[in-house]
Design a protein around this motif. Structure first.
Motif, mmCIF file in Angstrom:
data_model
loop_
_atom_site.group_PDB
_atom_site.id
_atom_site.type_symbol
_atom_site.label_atom_id
_atom_site.label_comp_id
_atom_site.label_asym_id
_atom_site.label_seq_id
_atom_site.Cartn_x
_atom_site.Cartn_y
_atom_site.Cartn_z
ATOM 1 N N ARG A 140 0.830 -1.215 0.000
ATOM 2 C CA ARG A 140 0.000 0.000 0.000
ATOM 3 C C ARG A 140 0.857 1.256 0.000
ATOM 4 O O ARG A 140 0.536 2.244 -0.668
ATOM 5 C CB ARG A 140 -0.956 -0.019 1.193
ATOM 6 C CG ARG A 140 -2.041 -1.094 1.086
ATOM 7 C CD ARG A 140 -3.113 -0.910 2.141
ATOM 8 N NE ARG A 140 -2.614 -1.183 3.487
ATOM 9 C CZ ARG A 140 -2.596 -2.392 4.036
ATOM 10 N NH1 ARG A 140 -3.033 -3.443 3.354
ATOM 11 N NH2 ARG A 140 -2.149 -2.566 5.277
ATOM 12 N N LEU A 141 1.969 1.235 0.729
ATOM 13 C CA LEU A 141 2.855 2.390 0.748
ATOM 14 C C LEU A 141 3.440 2.665 -0.633
ATOM 15 O O LEU A 141 3.574 3.826 -1.049
ATOM 16 C CB LEU A 141 3.994 2.166 1.751
ATOM 17 C CG LEU A 141 3.656 2.346 3.230
ATOM 18 C CD1 LEU A 141 4.835 1.881 4.089
ATOM 19 C CD2 LEU A 141 3.325 3.809 3.544
ATOM 20 N N LEU A 142 3.804 1.609 -1.354
ATOM 21 C CA LEU A 142 4.390 1.767 -2.681
ATOM 22 C C LEU A 142 3.335 1.862 -3.786
ATOM 23 O O LEU A 142 3.680 2.015 -4.963
ATOM 24 C CB LEU A 142 5.345 0.612 -2.982
ATOM 25 C CG LEU A 142 6.643 0.601 -2.170
ATOM 26 C CD1 LEU A 142 7.484 -0.615 -2.523
ATOM 27 C CD2 LEU A 142 7.444 1.873 -2.394
ATOM 28 N N GLU A 143 2.065 1.747 -3.384
ATOM 29 C CA GLU A 143 0.941 1.875 -4.323
ATOM 30 C C GLU A 143 1.022 0.846 -5.444
ATOM 31 O O GLU A 143 0.856 1.150 -6.620
ATOM 32 C CB GLU A 143 0.876 3.289 -4.898
ATOM 33 C CG GLU A 143 0.632 4.354 -3.840
ATOM 34 C CD GLU A 143 0.571 5.771 -4.399
ATOM 35 O OE1 GLU A 143 0.636 5.925 -5.643
ATOM 36 O OE2 GLU A 143 0.466 6.726 -3.600
ATOM 37 N N VAL A 144 1.308 -0.398 -5.055
ATOM 38 C CA VAL A 144 1.333 -1.508 -6.002
ATOM 39 C C VAL A 144 0.383 -2.589 -5.503
ATOM 40 O O VAL A 144 0.117 -2.683 -4.299
ATOM 41 C CB VAL A 144 2.758 -2.096 -6.170
ATOM 42 C CG1 VAL A 144 3.703 -1.058 -6.738
ATOM 43 C CG2 VAL A 144 3.293 -2.630 -4.844
ATOM 44 N N PRO A 145 -0.159 -3.423 -6.404
ATOM 45 C CA PRO A 145 -1.070 -4.487 -5.978
ATOM 46 C C PRO A 145 -0.356 -5.529 -5.123
ATOM 47 O O PRO A 145 0.855 -5.739 -5.258
ATOM 48 C CB PRO A 145 -1.540 -5.109 -7.309
ATOM 49 C CG PRO A 145 -1.220 -4.095 -8.362
ATOM 50 C CD PRO A 145 -0.010 -3.367 -7.876
ATOM 51 N N ASP A 146 -1.097 -6.179 -4.227
ATOM 52 C CA ASP A 146 -0.548 -7.303 -3.468
ATOM 53 C C ASP A 146 0.015 -8.345 -4.427
ATOM 54 O O ASP A 146 -0.605 -8.670 -5.448
ATOM 55 C CB ASP A 146 -1.627 -7.948 -2.596
ATOM 56 C CG ASP A 146 -1.881 -7.157 -1.319
ATOM 57 O OD1 ASP A 146 -1.181 -6.160 -1.096
ATOM 58 O OD2 ASP A 146 -2.786 -7.535 -0.553
ATOM 59 N N GLY A 147 1.168 -8.878 -4.098
ATOM 60 C CA GLY A 147 1.794 -9.884 -4.947
ATOM 61 C C GLY A 147 2.731 -9.310 -5.985
ATOM 62 O O GLY A 147 3.345 -10.066 -6.749
ATOM 63 N N SER A 148 2.876 -7.972 -6.039
ATOM 64 C CA SER A 148 3.757 -7.352 -7.029
ATOM 65 C C SER A 148 5.212 -7.734 -6.792
ATOM 66 O O SER A 148 5.662 -7.846 -5.649
ATOM 67 C CB SER A 148 3.624 -5.823 -6.986
ATOM 68 O OG SER A 148 2.331 -5.413 -7.378
ATOM 69 N N ALA A 149 5.939 -7.908 -7.881
ATOM 70 C CA ALA A 149 7.364 -8.228 -7.786
ATOM 71 C C ALA A 149 8.149 -6.972 -7.415
ATOM 72 O O ALA A 149 7.976 -5.920 -8.021
ATOM 73 C CB ALA A 149 7.867 -8.780 -9.115
#
Length: 228
Positions: free
Chosen positions: A173-182
């Motif tokens: 959430r902090l990096l604003e990427v979906p769960d499971g993102s590489a």
């Protein structure tokens, strides 16, 4: 999307319209959209729909130089900023004790922040130092290395270990990427000129925005060139 038929920020047609045009089931369309969301090519906004994700400018960082995030971004004409997540003094973890050479009775200073470039969250950095090296973590205003330089504790070299991880939860959430993102997990141990360990940092970098570059030479090539 990769060929520019629809651009960053554009909304996708409904699942029903895509299914009709492609002559496939809506279940197939839904699965394909979910896969593209997981890969970061699409973003879903509750109540608004599905959109093509903004294009991320990839950043290259050399592995042969020990520089600060602010310096790296400045050289690329990008504006760097940070959101502080933590500045405090804590009992050390077993890893911190081992790397920093601390006893169980000593304390460790931790400074953690979210690194941002041109309004895009790029990395989460969590640095640990002995309290002797950083007695007041709150004194770090912008650059940790600038603060350490004032007391003669700025590192001159470091060893980094890079591994791949799939991010989830609060860090995603902090990096604003979906769960499971590489993403890239980097563990760095920094040293003073004396050889003493001064810093132990664990960072997470976005895999879709960061490239680490290293120059490699064939063994013995410098010697051969000198003899030639």
């Amino acid at each position: 999307m990769r060929h520019g038929v629809i651009g960053p920020g554009d909304a996708l047609p409904s699942e029903r319209d895509i299914a009709l045009k492609a002559d496939v089931s809506r279940v197939t369309v839904r699965k394909a959209v979910q896969d593209l969301v997981k890969s970061g090519l699409l973003v879903q906004r509750h109540g608004s729909g599905t959109f093509v994700a903004p294009r991320r400018e990839r950043v290259e960082q050399s592995l042969s130089r020990l520089t600060s995030f602010t310096d790296d971004m400045a050289r690329r004409g990008m504006t760097a900023s940070s959101v502080w997540l933590d500045k405090g003094i804590y009992p050390p973890s077993p890893d911190e004790m081992m790397v920093l050479g601390l006893s169980a009775k000593e304390m460790v200073a931790r400074v953690s922040r979210l690194r941002i470039a041109n309004d895009t969250p790029m990395a989460i950095e969590r640095a640990s130092l002995s309290v002797a090296a950083l007695p007041d973590p709150g004194s770090v205003v912008s650059s940790l290395y600038a603060t350490l330089e004032e007391t003669g504790n700025r590192p001159i070299r470091a060893v980094q270990r890079i591994s791949a991880v799939n991010l989830a939860g609060a860090d995603a959430r902090l990096l604003e990427v979906p769960d499971g993102s590489a993403c890239l997990h980097i563990e760095r141990i920094s040293y003073l000129a004396s050889g003493k360990v001064i810093e132990f940092t664990r960072s997470i970098y976005r895999g879709d925005a960061y490239d680490f570059v290293a120059e490699l030479r064939l063994s013995g090539q410098d010697k051969d060139s000198a003899e030639a």
